[in-house]
Design a protein around this motif. Structure first.
Motif, short mmCIF file in Angstrom:
data_model
loop_
_atom_site.label_atom_id
_atom_site.label_comp_id
_atom_site.label_asym_id
_atom_site.label_seq_id
_atom_site.Cartn_x
_atom_site.Cartn_y
_atom_site.Cartn_z
N CYS A 26 24.11 19.12 -30.14
CA CYS A 26 24.41 17.72 -29.89
C CYS A 26 23.43 16.80 -30.60
CB CYS A 26 24.40 17.43 -28.39
SG CYS A 26 22.77 17.64 -27.63
N MET A 27 23.82 15.54 -30.72
CA MET A 27 22.94 14.51 -31.26
C MET A 27 21.95 14.05 -30.19
SD MET A 27 25.31 11.07 -31.07
CE MET A 27 26.51 11.51 -32.30
N ILE A 28 20.95 13.29 -30.61
CA ILE A 28 20.05 12.63 -29.67
C ILE A 28 20.18 11.14 -29.90
CG2 ILE A 28 17.67 12.36 -28.88
CD1 ILE A 28 17.11 15.12 -30.18
N SER A 29 20.87 10.47 -28.98
CA SER A 29 21.16 9.05 -29.16
C SER A 29 20.48 8.23 -28.07
CB SER A 29 22.68 8.83 -29.09
OG SER A 29 23.19 9.27 -27.84
N ASP A 30 20.56 6.90 -28.22
CA ASP A 30 20.37 6.00 -27.10
C ASP A 30 21.75 5.83 -26.47
OD1 ASP A 30 17.73 5.64 -27.88
OD2 ASP A 30 18.16 3.80 -29.02
N GLY A 31 21.79 5.15 -25.32
CA GLY A 31 23.11 4.86 -24.77
C GLY A 31 23.11 4.78 -23.28
N GLY A 32 24.30 4.63 -22.73
CA GLY A 32 24.45 4.53 -21.29
C GLY A 32 25.87 4.14 -20.95
N GLY A 33 26.09 3.84 -19.68
CA GLY A 33 27.43 3.46 -19.26
C GLY A 33 27.46 3.24 -17.77
N ALA A 34 28.65 2.91 -17.28
CA ALA A 34 28.81 2.69 -15.84
C ALA A 34 30.23 3.05 -15.43
CB ALA A 34 28.50 1.25 -15.48
N SER A 66 29.26 14.79 -31.41
CA SER A 66 29.55 13.84 -32.49
C SER A 66 29.72 12.39 -32.04
CB SER A 66 30.82 14.28 -33.24
OG SER A 66 30.59 15.47 -33.95
N SER A 67 29.43 12.07 -30.75
CA SER A 67 29.57 10.66 -30.38
C SER A 67 28.39 10.11 -29.57
CB SER A 67 30.85 10.42 -29.58
OG SER A 67 30.91 9.07 -29.15
N ASN A 68 27.99 10.81 -28.50
CA ASN A 68 27.02 10.19 -27.60
C ASN A 68 26.32 11.24 -26.76
OD1 ASN A 68 25.68 8.08 -26.39
ND2 ASN A 68 27.51 7.11 -25.51
N HIS A 69 25.02 11.41 -26.98
CA HIS A 69 24.23 12.28 -26.11
C HIS A 69 22.80 11.76 -25.99
CE1 HIS A 69 22.25 15.59 -24.17
NE2 HIS A 69 23.42 16.12 -23.91
N PRO A 70 22.60 10.86 -24.99
CA PRO A 70 21.25 10.34 -24.77
C PRO A 70 20.44 11.19 -23.80
CG PRO A 70 23.00 8.74 -24.20
CD PRO A 70 23.60 10.11 -24.23
N GLY A 71 20.92 12.37 -23.45
CA GLY A 71 20.15 13.26 -22.58
C GLY A 71 20.94 13.71 -21.36
N MET A 72 21.63 12.77 -20.71
CA MET A 72 22.45 13.13 -19.54
C MET A 72 23.86 12.58 -19.76
SD MET A 72 19.89 12.87 -16.27
CE MET A 72 19.89 11.08 -16.14
#
Lengths: 135, 396
Positions: free
Chosen positions: B219-227, B340-346
């Protein structure tokens, strides 16, 4: 040269201190319950198989086999990055304990699942580290 | 057994940026995502009476986040089981809403892992901590990838699984990512080389990181988040978007055992709970949002979720059946996944978000008439100690 040392286990961790104490004599110690015979590893104060058993310390013959392994080719750790490629493996000791360690003294491409190995102690000032080499 | 219309996902938001260049904090990502998700639902801060928080904003999880959001919730759940936290949260929200303890639950996530240059995916471990297992493991230098690679190695040994079969996970996920503008931008911002659909050969010829896992299986290492906003049936009926019902949930943990089987994960325990509560089977799933930290994670979890028998995952995934426009299997990680899209850790919250998009008809790789989805989060490390959260989702 690599001046950074391998991470050394703490000798004051309450559950595992006795295991590391044994490594000073190059003994691979594990526990077995005198009531239900469960092999407990990593070491603990309580039996995970029953509520009333007492754990007895035993010493492994130091032989086992590779359950699975990986060849690490990239690491950012200040010690391990200088070791790549190196072999990380889960080792099944013949008496039952499964331990995470390294297989050394052999080219990574010559390591295989099921391979027979024996403990090879890496000496340190305060304790010794159980690494493994093919039998 | 509870009713299958106890609670529904009514609001979602995925924070669009994967590289905030250090200018936004995890807490700020959580708050902005929460506001957008509430807006998506047609609700407001004052409607929220339950908080679920994994502590990613720092401090004491649910305690600090209630203050930061300015809420006075009646339910505060600070469960942290790594990347699977959000599947646990969703199942707990259903339980708490069904028990009448709350009506509107808010789940949030924020991370600046990329900006922090935190080595989630490729780094070594730190020195020994005070947990006894850590004090046994740290000397061996097992990187996070090596932890998963050892599952793959044993899977290959035990069942004959090949790198080409594992690569099917990566190629299907990238196929979906290329249709998702946010995923494409993520790969650009994180400076992926040669951003395009990949072939099996691309994957197996990419650089080996920890045998037998290659770069394009990580996986990638990104920033990010969501709700995610979850509400009672009464609230859900008045929301702006159609409800996505939480039909069932299951949770479990697994850890190294003497003589244990590393090729079977905690999903083998959590999945039957979830499918049983929902009263549906894996074969009925249109969508499979399955935590893709690495290719082997998905292969193992697909087996344990019950899509095929243990050990048959390799042959089962062959032939591209996991793509959204193919039949024979569920569409896998249609947002592009952690690969390929989003993996900031969790990543667990994105599994819920994309599953909800599919059941609303809003995905960039939309499966026609998608009715049922499974979201399965794996927290911790697959090859040693990990947590599994399975959630079954369905639309009206």
């Amino acid at each position: 040269m690599n001046d950074v040392k391998r991470p050394i286990p703490r000798s004051d961790e309450p559950d595992t201190a006795a295991f590391w104490e044994g490594t000073k004599q190059k003994e691979f110690r594990y526990q077995q319950c005198n009531s239900c015979n469960t092999v407990v590893f990593y070491s603990r104060r309580h039996c995970t198989g029953c509520t009333d058993g007492e754990l007895q310390w035993k010493t492994s013959a130091g032989t086992g086999s590779v359950y699975t392994f990986s060849v690490v080719r990239q690491s950012y750790h200040p010690f391990f990055r200088n070791l790549v490629p190196y072999v990380v493996a889960w080792i099944d000791m013949d008496e039952g304990p499964r331990i995470l360690s390294n297989v050394t003294g052999v080219a990574p491409e010559d390591v295989s699942v099921g391979q027979k190995v024996q403990v090879e102690w890496e000496e340190h000032e305060t304790l010794n580290i159980p690494l493994f080499k093919p039998v | 057994m509870s009713s299958d219309r106890d609670a529904a996902i009514v609001g979602i938001h995925e924070y669009p940026s994967r590289d905030v260049e250090g200018e936004v904090s995890p807490l700020q990502i959580k708050a902005e995502s929460a506001a957008r998700a509430l807006e998506d639902a047609g609700l407001n801060w004052s409607d929220v009476d339950a908080i679920y928080d994994a502590g990613d904003g720092g401090g004491m999880g649910g305690l600090n986040i209630a203050e930061y959001f300015g809420l006075k919730p009646n339910v505060i759940d600070t469960t942290n089981v790594g990347g699977s936290s959000y599947e646990f949260h969703a199942a707990h929200a259903k339980r708490d809403i069904a028990a009448g303890k709350a009506k509107v639950a808010l789940l949030t996530y924020g991370s600046t892992a990329h900006s922090n240059a935190r080595a989630i995916g490729v780094g070594g471990r730190g020195g020994p901590g005070m947990h006894p297992a850590e004090n046994m493991d740290a000397f061996a230098g097992m990187t996070l990838i090596a932890n998963y690679a050892m599952v793959a190695r044993r899977h290959m040994h035990q069942y004959g699984t090949t790198s080409e079969q594992l690569a099917e996970i990566s190629t299907a996920t990238r196929y979906h990512a290329m249709r998702n503008p946010e995923a494409v931008k993520a790969m650009e911002d994180l400076e992926f080389l040669d951003i395009r659909e990949t072939t099996i050969s691309d994957v197996v010829n990419s650089r080996m990181i920890a045998d037998p896992l290659h770069l394009l299986e990580c996986c990638m290492i990104s920033d990010g988040g969501g709700a995610v906003v979850i509400a009672s049936p009464e609230v859900a009926r008045d929301c702006r978007k159609p409800p996505v019902w939480i039909l069932g949930g299951g949770e479990a943990t697994k850890y190294p055992e003497n003589g244990g089987d590393i090729t079977t994960s905690a999903a083998a325990q959590s999945a039957p709970q979830a499918f049983g509560e929902a009263g549906v089977t894996p074969a009925e799933m249109d969508i499979a949002m399955v935590y893709d930290s690495f290719s082997i994670t998905v292969l193992t979890l697909l087996e344990d979720l019950g899509f095929c028998k243990k050990g048959e995952g390799g042959s089962w995934v062959q032939g591209g059946k996991l793509r959204f426009d193919q039949s024979g299997g569920p569409a896998l990680n249609t947002d592009g996944g952690g690969l390929s899209s989003n993996h900031p850790g969790m990543r667990g919250i994105f599994l819920l978000i994309e599953a909800a998009r599919q059941l609303r008809g809003e995905s960039t790789s939309q499966v026609a008439d998608a009715r049922l989805a499974v979201a399965h989060g794996n927290g911790g490390m697959l090859g040693s100690r990990h947590a599994a959260g399975t959630v079954i989702l369905g639309r009206d």
